[in-house]
Motif scaffolding. Structure first.
Motif, short mmCIF file in Angstrom:
data_model
loop_
_atom_site.label_atom_id
_atom_site.label_comp_id
_atom_site.label_asym_id
_atom_site.label_seq_id
_atom_site.Cartn_x
_atom_site.Cartn_y
_atom_site.Cartn_z
N ALA A 250 -37.68 12.51 -4.36
CA ALA A 250 -37.65 13.95 -4.16
C ALA A 250 -36.44 14.34 -3.31
CB ALA A 250 -38.94 14.41 -3.49
N LYS A 251 -36.14 13.53 -2.30
CA LYS A 251 -34.96 13.78 -1.45
C LYS A 251 -33.68 13.63 -2.28
CE LYS A 251 -32.56 12.15 2.71
NZ LYS A 251 -31.28 11.91 2.03
N LYS A 252 -33.66 12.65 -3.16
CA LYS A 252 -32.50 12.45 -4.02
C LYS A 252 -32.24 13.69 -4.88
CE LYS A 252 -31.17 9.65 -8.05
NZ LYS A 252 -31.44 8.41 -8.80
N LEU A 253 -33.31 14.29 -5.39
CA LEU A 253 -33.16 15.50 -6.20
C LEU A 253 -32.56 16.64 -5.38
CD1 LEU A 253 -36.55 15.49 -8.17
CD2 LEU A 253 -34.30 14.74 -8.99
N VAL A 254 -33.02 16.79 -4.16
CA VAL A 254 -32.49 17.84 -3.28
C VAL A 254 -31.00 17.61 -3.02
CG1 VAL A 254 -32.57 18.83 -0.96
CG2 VAL A 254 -34.70 18.34 -2.19
N ASP A 255 -30.64 16.36 -2.74
CA ASP A 255 -29.25 16.02 -2.45
C ASP A 255 -28.35 16.30 -3.66
OD1 ASP A 255 -29.99 15.21 0.06
OD2 ASP A 255 -30.01 13.06 -0.41
N ARG A 256 -28.84 15.97 -4.85
CA ARG A 256 -28.03 16.17 -6.05
C ARG A 256 -27.90 17.65 -6.39
NH1 ARG A 256 -26.75 11.63 -8.95
NH2 ARG A 256 -26.36 12.84 -10.83
N ARG A 257 -28.92 18.43 -6.05
CA ARG A 257 -28.84 19.86 -6.30
C ARG A 257 -27.91 20.55 -5.31
NH1 ARG A 257 -33.72 20.66 -6.00
NH2 ARG A 257 -34.26 20.61 -8.21
N ASP A 258 -27.98 20.13 -4.04
CA ASP A 258 -27.20 20.80 -3.00
C ASP A 258 -25.73 20.42 -3.01
OD1 ASP A 258 -29.52 21.98 -2.23
OD2 ASP A 258 -29.84 20.76 -0.45
N ARG A 259 -25.42 19.17 -3.46
CA ARG A 259 -24.03 18.69 -3.49
C ARG A 259 -23.34 18.94 -2.15
NH1 ARG A 259 -24.10 15.45 -8.01
NH2 ARG A 259 -25.00 16.58 -9.76
N SER A 260 -23.94 18.43 -1.08
CA SER A 260 -23.42 18.69 0.27
C SER A 260 -22.29 17.75 0.68
CB SER A 260 -24.56 18.59 1.29
OG SER A 260 -25.18 17.31 1.23
N HIS A 261 -21.95 16.77 -0.16
CA HIS A 261 -20.88 15.83 0.17
C HIS A 261 -19.54 16.56 0.31
CE1 HIS A 261 -18.08 12.44 -0.23
NE2 HIS A 261 -19.08 11.66 0.10
N ALA A 262 -18.70 16.07 1.22
CA ALA A 262 -17.41 16.72 1.49
C ALA A 262 -16.51 16.79 0.26
CB ALA A 262 -16.70 15.97 2.61
N PHE A 263 -16.76 15.91 -0.72
CA PHE A 263 -15.95 15.92 -1.94
C PHE A 263 -16.02 17.29 -2.63
CE2 PHE A 263 -15.79 15.44 -6.58
CZ PHE A 263 -14.54 14.84 -6.75
#
Length: 291
Positions: A250-263
């Motif tokens: 579930a956390k992985k899904l949030v991370d992929r949706r938010d795209r918070s990486h500096a890239f």
């Protein structure tokens, strides 16, 4: 040691989630009775069968494989970015005994009877809601009270004619983009959990205009199709897949949706296509803790 293991898994074609470390991912061990192994001349492909969603198709596929029905079949319709389709050439004398009965569709089911679903996106381009259950990508419509598996890359489904219940034994694997327009009108009954590079290496039979057609003699054959427990012990694999019902997923899904990486110096919209979420898998030693 961990680094060497990760490197070997990537080399072997196991998909790993780039946004998570091995320690953060929670795993589910796939029952060997639900793993079908397809041996090609250039390597093995392992399918996890969707017995919880398409039980009649899974039983049908297992029975055909056990009878040797697929041994020697060729991938006769392989289109880049679409599907790799195989089955017996029933007009050939050597396949006169390889005709199979048709099977009724299992393309959707009652939503209220669905197992736990981890939501991904609402609304989706093709459905009211998408999500994951047991490692499989699916979609649903609450008003129609229906849920169904989605045509993400690497799914295994039964081919058919124009009539809905005309599928028999010919199957296809999606080998490129997600042909979601096929959702609900075809029966998906499995997905690749190991060996997708070997699927991608199947000889394409469709050529661009101006090229010579591919000779049937060059079509990729299926050497053998067998359930994991029927293989010699030395050839059997223990495969774990990412637990899509876990908090880590579930956390992985949030991370992929938010795209918070500096890239991502320009942020894409917070939209997450269910077919753009890789479900990690790995081969583990037979004596590993399977909890």
């Amino acid at each position: 040691m961990l680094k060497k293991l990760l490197t070997s898994l990537v080399t072997a074609g196991i998909i790993l989630a780039s946004s998570q470390t091995l320690a953060e991912t929670q795993w589910r061990t796939v029952s060997p009775d639900n793993l079908m192994v397809m041996t090609l001349p250039h390597g093995k492909v392992v399918f996890e069968l969707a017995s919880q969603f398409s039980p009649k198709h899974v039983a049908h596929f297992k029975a055909l494989a056990a009878s040797g029905h697929y041994d020697g079949n060729k991938f006769y319709r392989v289109i880049d970015g679409f599907v790799a389709q195989a089955g017996p050439d029933e007009s050939a004398p050597e396949n006169k005994d390889k005709k199979s009965q048709t099977i009724a569709m299992e393309s959707e089911w009652s939503l209220v009877k669905s197992p736990k679903i981890t939501p991904v996106q609402s609304p989706d381009l093709f459905a009211e809601q998408t999500g994951f259950s047991g490692g499989f990508a699916l979609a649903s419509d609450s008003e129609a009270n229906k849920a169904w598996l989605t045509h993400c890359p690497g799914v295994l489904a039964l081919a058919r004619g124009n009539e809905p219940n005309s599928g028999s034994s010919h199957f296809y694997i999606t080998n490129g983009q997600a042909p979601r327009y096929l959702d609900r009108i075809m029966t998906i009954f499995g997905r690749v959990v190991y060996g997708m590079p070997h699927v991608q290496a199947i000889t394409r039979t469709a050529v661009i205009e101006g090229e010579a057609p591919v000779d049937k003699a060059d079509f990729t054959p299926i050497v053998n199709m067998a359930l994991m427990p029927s293989l010699p012990a030395s050839e059997q694999l223990v495969i774990q897949v990412e637990d899509t019902e876990s908090a880590a997923f579930a956390k992985k899904l949030v991370d992929r949706r938010d795209r918070s990486h500096a890239f991502f110096y320009k942020k894409p919209p917070p939209v997450l296509d269910v077919c753009q979420v890789p479900v990690a898998s790995r081969i583990v030693p037979a004596n590993i803790d399977k909890g």
